[in-house]
Design an enzyme around this catalytic site. Structure first.
Site, short mmCIF file in Angstrom:
data_model
loop_
_atom_site.label_atom_id
_atom_site.label_comp_id
_atom_site.label_asym_id
_atom_site.label_seq_id
_atom_site.Cartn_x
_atom_site.Cartn_y
_atom_site.Cartn_z
CD GLU A 60 -2.76 -1.16 2.49
OE1 GLU A 60 -3.85 -0.55 2.44
OE2 GLU A 60 -2.35 -1.75 3.50
NE ARG A 95 8.42 6.68 -2.77
CZ ARG A 95 7.98 7.63 -1.95
NH1 ARG A 95 6.69 7.97 -1.96
NH2 ARG A 95 8.79 8.22 -1.10
N GLY A 117 -0.13 1.81 4.12
CA GLY A 117 -0.56 2.95 3.31
C GLY A 117 0.31 4.17 3.51
CB SER A 159 8.29 6.25 1.73
OG SER A 159 9.33 6.52 0.81
CD GLU A 174 5.33 4.78 16.75
OE1 GLU A 174 4.57 4.19 17.54
OE2 GLU A 174 5.77 5.92 16.97
CB ALA A 175 1.36 4.54 12.05
N GLY A 203 20.82 7.94 9.86
CA GLY A 203 21.40 8.71 10.95
C GLY A 203 20.49 8.90 12.15
#
Length: 304
Positions: A186, A188, A203, A206, A244-245, A252
């Site tokens: 959901e 990238r 969702g 990335s 976690e969301a 770093g």
């Protein structure tokens, strides 16, 4: 080595190869006389100002792409699951590929679009433009078995999707990247990223790819991992990790461990069984060893 018999689109005025389609790319040495199907003939499309013609392409997978047909054969090998991500030399891929308008009538040069639209309008036809890019949608060339894709424009040719993968409408998978088993996508999956079996990319999540990481770092997401909604990682995750969301871990990022020590996230790259979270009282990023049940994907969503 690899080879394939395909059909290439060539711009009539400039002789620029725009794309190539290879239905059965094959690893190994090419036969002395590859067989071109008898019904594959040169076709001239005057509306698109191109011709489509058979092409036999033989490549060395350890050397950079030498041309458009060479590059397309490599991308086909990835999307057809003949080769896994990161196993083919793609150095300089963008330098050999032209920008192409991939349309409902097939590929053409962007500069020709006004004339093509006008010609088609005279016959009551409409031209839909799917992508203007150097790499097209995967499904216009390869539709791998056992996958679901909510928005086909968000999966590029050269993506590697294992059976049982579901790419939801906001998911994205770049070339030379993808999944190695059943996965929910959901978020990238950027260029060069590999996601292990049973992992869920939430969702808006990335994963930093090699194009944004200087072309050197390659990130792996292990098996049974979860990236929460709107989270992100610039490090690899070992098996059974959770982010976690809303938390983005860069190399770093300072991370507090259970023993009270603080380390850079890069030093934890690839470590299994960790829960990364932000302490709601102090704001510090923490990594805790996980316990309890692992990540489980819904069977109904991945029986494709």
């Amino acid at each position: 080595m690899a080879w394939g018999v395909g059909m290439a689109t060539v711009h009539g005025a400039t002789e620029q190869v725009l794309d190539a389609w290879f239905p059965t790319p094959t690893l190994g040495e090419a036969p002395e006389h590859p067989v071109i199907p008898a019904d594959w003939r040169v076709f001239v499309d005057e509306h698109r100002h191109v011709r489509v013609e058979p092409v036999v392409t033989v490549i060395d997978l350890d050397t950079p792409p030498a041309g458009v047909a060479d590059a397309y054969l490599r991308l086909h090998l990835l999307s057809m699951r003949v080769c896994p991500p990161r196993s083919i030399n793609l150095e300089g891929l963008f330098s050999v590929l032209p920008v192409v308008a991939f349309t409902s009538d097939g590929p053409c040069l962007p500069a020709d679009l006004p004339a093509i639209r006008a010609e088609l309008a005279l016959s009551g036809r409409r031209l839909d433009i799917h992508v203007v890019d150097k790499i097209p949608r995967m499904v216009d060339y390869v539709v791998p078995s056992g996958v679901r894709i909510g928005d086909t424009a968000r999966v590029r040719l050269g993506a590697h999707l294992a059976p049982g993968t579901t790419v939801m409408h906001e998911g994205f998978v770049n070339y030379n990247a993808g999944t190695l088993g059943r996965s929910m996508v959901e978020g990238r999956i950027s260029q060069g990223v590999v996601v292990g079996d049973g992992s869920d990319i939430g969702g808006g999540a990335s994963i930093m790819g090699t194009l944004s990481g200087g072309g050197r770092e390659q990130i792996t997401i292990g098996q049974g991992c979860l990236l929460g909604a709107n989270s992100g990682v610039g490090i690899s995750l070992g098996d059974g990790c959770v982010v976690e969301a809303g938390l983005y871990l860069t190399a770093g990022t300072k991370v507090s461990l259970d023993d009270g020590t603080v380390r850079k996230a890069a030093e934890l790259s690839g470590a299994p069984g960790l829960l990364y979270l932000r302490d709601s009282l102090t704001g510090a990023v923490r990594a805790k060893h996980r316990s309890g049940p692992g990540i489980a994907l819904a069977d109904a969503l991945h029986t494709n």
